[in-house]
Design a protein around this motif. Structure first.
Motif, short mmCIF file in Angstrom:
data_model
loop_
_atom_site.label_atom_id
_atom_site.label_comp_id
_atom_site.label_asym_id
_atom_site.label_seq_id
_atom_site.Cartn_x
_atom_site.Cartn_y
_atom_site.Cartn_z
N ALA A 17 0.82 -1.21 0.00
CA ALA A 17 0.00 0.00 0.00
C ALA A 17 0.86 1.27 0.00
CB ALA A 17 -0.93 -0.02 1.20
N LEU A 18 1.88 1.31 0.81
CA LEU A 18 2.71 2.51 0.92
C LEU A 18 4.17 2.15 0.65
CD1 LEU A 18 1.18 4.01 4.16
CD2 LEU A 18 0.78 4.77 1.84
N SER A 19 4.60 2.32 -0.57
CA SER A 19 6.00 2.06 -0.87
C SER A 19 6.77 3.37 -0.72
CB SER A 19 6.17 1.51 -2.28
OG SER A 19 5.74 2.45 -3.22
N PRO A 20 7.93 3.33 -0.06
CA PRO A 20 8.69 4.56 0.12
C PRO A 20 9.24 5.06 -1.22
CG PRO A 20 9.88 2.67 1.01
CD PRO A 20 8.54 2.18 0.58
N SER A 21 9.11 6.36 -1.45
CA SER A 21 9.59 6.99 -2.68
C SER A 21 10.56 8.11 -2.32
CB SER A 21 8.44 7.57 -3.48
OG SER A 21 7.48 6.61 -3.75
N VAL A 22 11.46 8.38 -3.24
CA VAL A 22 12.45 9.43 -3.04
C VAL A 22 12.32 10.40 -4.20
CG1 VAL A 22 14.90 9.93 -2.84
CG2 VAL A 22 13.98 7.84 -1.85
N ASN A 23 12.26 11.69 -3.88
CA ASN A 23 12.14 12.72 -4.90
C ASN A 23 13.54 13.11 -5.37
OD1 ASN A 23 11.53 14.87 -6.51
ND2 ASN A 23 10.46 16.04 -4.93
N ILE A 24 13.84 12.84 -6.65
CA ILE A 24 15.13 13.22 -7.22
C ILE A 24 14.84 14.11 -8.43
CG2 ILE A 24 17.24 12.41 -8.33
CD1 ILE A 24 16.94 9.83 -6.75
N LEU A 25 15.14 15.39 -8.30
CA LEU A 25 14.93 16.38 -9.36
C LEU A 25 13.50 16.37 -9.89
CD1 LEU A 25 18.26 15.90 -11.34
CD2 LEU A 25 17.71 17.70 -9.70
N GLY A 26 12.55 16.25 -9.00
CA GLY A 26 11.14 16.31 -9.37
C GLY A 26 10.53 15.00 -9.79
N SER A 27 11.32 13.94 -9.89
CA SER A 27 10.78 12.62 -10.24
C SER A 27 10.85 11.72 -9.01
CB SER A 27 11.60 11.99 -11.37
OG SER A 27 11.47 12.76 -12.53
N PHE A 28 9.80 10.97 -8.81
CA PHE A 28 9.76 10.08 -7.66
C PHE A 28 10.25 8.69 -8.06
CE2 PHE A 28 6.90 13.40 -6.34
CZ PHE A 28 7.26 13.57 -5.01
N PHE A 29 11.24 8.20 -7.36
CA PHE A 29 11.80 6.87 -7.61
C PHE A 29 11.53 6.01 -6.39
CE2 PHE A 29 14.30 9.61 -10.33
CZ PHE A 29 14.34 8.88 -11.51
N PRO A 30 11.23 4.72 -6.59
CA PRO A 30 11.04 3.84 -5.43
C PRO A 30 12.37 3.64 -4.70
CG PRO A 30 10.77 2.63 -7.49
CD PRO A 30 10.97 4.05 -7.84
N ALA A 31 12.28 3.57 -3.39
CA ALA A 31 13.49 3.46 -2.57
C ALA A 31 14.25 2.17 -2.86
CB ALA A 31 13.11 3.54 -1.09
N TRP A 32 13.53 1.08 -3.16
CA TRP A 32 14.22 -0.18 -3.43
C TRP A 32 15.07 -0.08 -4.69
CZ3 TRP A 32 12.97 -2.15 -8.13
CH2 TRP A 32 11.73 -1.82 -8.67
N LEU A 33 14.65 0.73 -5.66
CA LEU A 33 15.43 0.89 -6.89
C LEU A 33 16.74 1.61 -6.58
CD1 LEU A 33 15.36 0.48 -9.97
CD2 LEU A 33 14.36 2.74 -10.13
N ILE A 34 16.69 2.60 -5.74
CA ILE A 34 17.90 3.33 -5.35
C ILE A 34 18.84 2.41 -4.57
CG2 ILE A 34 18.74 5.26 -3.94
CD1 ILE A 34 16.09 6.67 -4.77
N SER A 35 18.29 1.56 -3.73
CA SER A 35 19.12 0.62 -2.98
C SER A 35 19.80 -0.39 -3.90
CB SER A 35 18.28 -0.13 -1.95
OG SER A 35 17.79 0.76 -0.99
N ILE A 36 19.07 -0.86 -4.91
CA ILE A 36 19.65 -1.83 -5.85
C ILE A 36 20.79 -1.19 -6.63
CG2 ILE A 36 19.19 -3.12 -7.97
CD1 ILE A 36 16.47 -3.81 -6.82
N VAL A 37 20.58 0.02 -7.14
CA VAL A 37 21.63 0.70 -7.91
C VAL A 37 22.84 0.97 -7.02
CG1 VAL A 37 22.19 2.83 -9.14
CG2 VAL A 37 20.03 1.66 -9.59
N THR A 38 22.61 1.45 -5.81
CA THR A 38 23.71 1.73 -4.88
C THR A 38 24.47 0.46 -4.55
OG1 THR A 38 22.43 3.55 -3.94
CG2 THR A 38 24.29 2.75 -2.65
N GLY A 39 23.76 -0.61 -4.25
CA GLY A 39 24.40 -1.87 -3.90
C GLY A 39 25.20 -2.46 -5.04
#
Length: 106
Positions: free
Chosen positions: A39-61
């Motif tokens: 229901a509530l997936s965490p999102s991160v605002n990067i330059l006006g676009s919202f990205f899911p937090a899990w995607l940022i974690s995968i790229v970082t990892g």
């Protein structure tokens, strides 16, 4: 005598269908349970676009795993890490989960 066998077969078939329906109903209910956590997936605002937090974690990892891989090659440790097809995906998974905990854990 033949009619009793036919009745017994019909009763067994009805019992089997009832058991099948109950099993399917249970599986459908169990399949729906994991969807309640979406229901509530965490999102991160990067330059006006919202990205899911899990995607940022995968790229970082994965970036950290590539850096670690290059460090292991440069230090000469990489040939001793066998089987490589198991070691490096596990290293990537470890760094993905660690980045999730560090960036979004608390």
């Amino acid at each position: 005598m033949g009619s009793k066998t036919g009745e017994a077969d019909g009763t067994a078939l009805q019992l089997w269908y009832a058991l099948l329906r109950a099993t399917v109903a249970r599986l459908v209910c169990l399949g729906a349970l994991p969807a309640t956590g979406c229901a509530l997936s965490p999102s991160v605002n990067i330059l006006g676009s919202f990205f899911p937090a899990w995607l940022i974690s995968i790229v970082t990892g994965l970036v950290l795993a590539l850096i670690a891989w290059r460090v292991l090659i440069a230090t000469g440790v990489a040939p001793y890490l066998t089987p490589a097809g198991l070691v490096y995906p596990c290293l990537a998974a470890l760094l993905i989960f660690a980045s999730w905990l560090v960036l979004f854990g608390g």
